[in-house]
Structures are given as structure tokens and as C-alpha cells.
Scaffold this motif. Sequence first.
Motif, PDB file in Angstrom:
ATOM      1  N   LYS A   1      -5.880   5.593  -5.808  1.00 49.70           N
ATOM      2  CA  LYS A   1      -5.809   7.043  -5.729  1.00 49.70           C
ATOM      3  C   LYS A   1      -5.211   7.634  -7.001  1.00 49.70           C
ATOM      4  O   LYS A   1      -5.670   8.651  -7.496  1.00 49.70           O
ATOM      5  N   GLN A   2      -4.165   6.969  -7.542  1.00 45.09           N
ATOM      6  CA  GLN A   2      -3.523   7.480  -8.756  1.00 45.09           C
ATOM      7  C   GLN A   2      -4.487   7.462  -9.937  1.00 45.09           C
ATOM      8  O   GLN A   2      -4.499   8.389 -10.741  1.00 45.09           O
ATOM      9  N   THR A  69       2.437  10.238 -11.656  1.00 38.54           N
ATOM     10  CA  THR A  69       2.157   8.824 -11.389  1.00 38.54           C
ATOM     11  C   THR A  69       3.429   7.985 -11.292  1.00 38.54           C
ATOM     12  O   THR A  69       3.546   7.145 -10.401  1.00 38.54           O
ATOM     13  N   VAL A  72       5.283   8.762  -7.952  1.00 35.68           N
ATOM     14  CA  VAL A  72       4.437   8.315  -6.838  1.00 35.68           C
ATOM     15  C   VAL A  72       4.454   6.798  -6.723  1.00 35.68           C
ATOM     16  O   VAL A  72       4.636   6.247  -5.640  1.00 35.68           O
ATOM     17  N   ARG A  73       4.263   6.106  -7.840  1.00 33.42           N
ATOM     18  CA  ARG A  73       4.256   4.644  -7.797  1.00 33.42           C
ATOM     19  C   ARG A  73       5.636   4.107  -7.422  1.00 33.42           C
ATOM     20  O   ARG A  73       5.734   3.077  -6.764  1.00 33.42           O
ATOM     21  N   GLN A  76       5.757   4.345  -3.715  1.00 34.42           N
ATOM     22  CA  GLN A  76       4.843   3.382  -3.099  1.00 34.42           C
ATOM     23  C   GLN A  76       5.210   1.925  -3.375  1.00 34.42           C
ATOM     24  O   GLN A  76       4.713   1.031  -2.690  1.00 34.42           O
ATOM     25  N   ASN A 109       1.091  15.601  -5.261  1.00 31.84           N
ATOM     26  CA  ASN A 109       0.892  14.163  -5.291  1.00 31.84           C
ATOM     27  C   ASN A 109       2.150  13.418  -4.815  1.00 31.84           C
ATOM     28  O   ASN A 109       2.080  12.508  -3.986  1.00 31.84           O
ATOM     29  N   ILE A 110       3.303  13.820  -5.316  1.00 32.92           N
ATOM     30  CA  ILE A 110       4.574  13.188  -4.939  1.00 32.92           C
ATOM     31  C   ILE A 110       4.879  13.446  -3.459  1.00 32.92           C
ATOM     32  O   ILE A 110       5.242  12.534  -2.717  1.00 32.92           O
ATOM     33  N   SER A 113       2.480  11.427  -1.191  1.00 37.84           N
ATOM     34  CA  SER A 113       2.814   9.995  -1.183  1.00 37.84           C
ATOM     35  C   SER A 113       4.045   9.726  -0.333  1.00 37.84           C
ATOM     36  O   SER A 113       4.079   8.769   0.441  1.00 37.84           O
ATOM     37  N   TYR A 114       5.044  10.566  -0.470  1.00 38.01           N
ATOM     38  CA  TYR A 114       6.265  10.422   0.321  1.00 38.01           C
ATOM     39  C   TYR A 114       5.959  10.564   1.808  1.00 38.01           C
ATOM     40  O   TYR A 114       6.351   9.720   2.615  1.00 38.01           O
ATOM     41  N   SER A 116       3.166  10.241   3.414  1.00 36.53           N
ATOM     42  CA  SER A 116       2.282   9.202   3.958  1.00 36.53           C
ATOM     43  C   SER A 116       3.084   7.976   4.374  1.00 36.53           C
ATOM     44  O   SER A 116       2.693   7.249   5.274  1.00 36.53           O
TER      45      SER A 116
END
Length: 187
Positions: A1-2, A69, A72-73, A76, A109-110, A113-114, A116
Motif C-alpha cells: 500500500k505504501q 511512509t 506508517v511503517r 506497522q 495515511n498515518i 494505519s494506526y 487498522s
Amino acid sequence: KQDIIRNLYDTFFNNAFPRMAERLGLVYTPVQVVDFILHNANAALRNHFGESLCSEGVHILDPFSGTGTFPVRLIQSGLINRRDLPRKFASELHANEIVLLAYYIAAINIEASYHSLVGGKYVPFEGICLTDTFQMYEKDDLVSAITVDNSKRRKRQKKLDIRVIVGNPPYSAGQTSANDNNSNVEY
């Protein structure tokens, strides 16, 4: 996704605003490199300071966040325990971005991700600032006068003991000709 988000944004920005992309040095880091940097930052913290990216009080900043990114990474990656993720997200994870479109993409995005991973009630990411990280400590800019909430986040961030900076700086060697009229921002 990223990779998809990064590639879409990179393609759009370099085609729609090529001179701005060149002037600001917009280059996006592959996810594999982001993961490598995050894991090595975590190892360096453990080896030299006896802490980790998950440790309470360890503030982490991505000063040139692009589409988010790095944060987010990090969310994750599993480097932050699930029980510590709400604390890190709410108060110890920070991202700065100067380009408005990238700033909005990064925030969403951040947050996505959090949420989810954690679920529950939707909470916005308050750790992101629309700012030029290089000028943040030099003077207030037009953004600080227009966006009150953002200005509060910037002031709060300036008071923090930020121990970890992850990310890549903007890459720009400047204009190739004086006729380009596209020089780098002076700091």
C-alpha cells in the motif's frame, strides 16, 4: 500500500509541479529502505542507550514526512508493542511536511494505519505539523499565522526532547542554470 501511495503521489507531483518537486528536492524512499532505517535506529537505541523506539519518553520525528511512509511503517513494523501504540501515536510520534497535499495524505495515511491495527474510536493524528522543519526554529511563517491548531502543534513540538529522527532529507542540488529561476530555499 505504501508503494502505491508513494508512486501515485510521486508521479502526480513530478508531472504536475516538476519545478517545485526539483526545488524542494522531493524524492521518496523505497519501503525496504524505510524498514532498514527504522530497524537500525531501533538497534542503535538498544545498543547505545538501552532503550527502543517503543520506550516511553522516546519521541520520534520524521522531519520531511512526504506521504508518511516512515511513521506508517513504524506503526506497522511491530517495533512498537500493540499496548504501547496508543501512547506513541498520541504523544511521541511526530511528522513534519511542507507541501500541503503531502501533509494531508500523510495525516490520513498515518491515521488509517494506526486505526487498522488498534481499531476503536477514530482519533486524528495530532503529531503532524505543516511546516518547513529547517525554518521551524528560525521564525514564524505564513502557515503559523493562518492555521491556529497547526501553530499549537508546532509550539508543542519545539518544547519536546526529541531523541530520534528518522527519514530522508530533501534532496536538491539546486538549479542547473540561472535562467531556471528555480533556486533552492535559503536557510
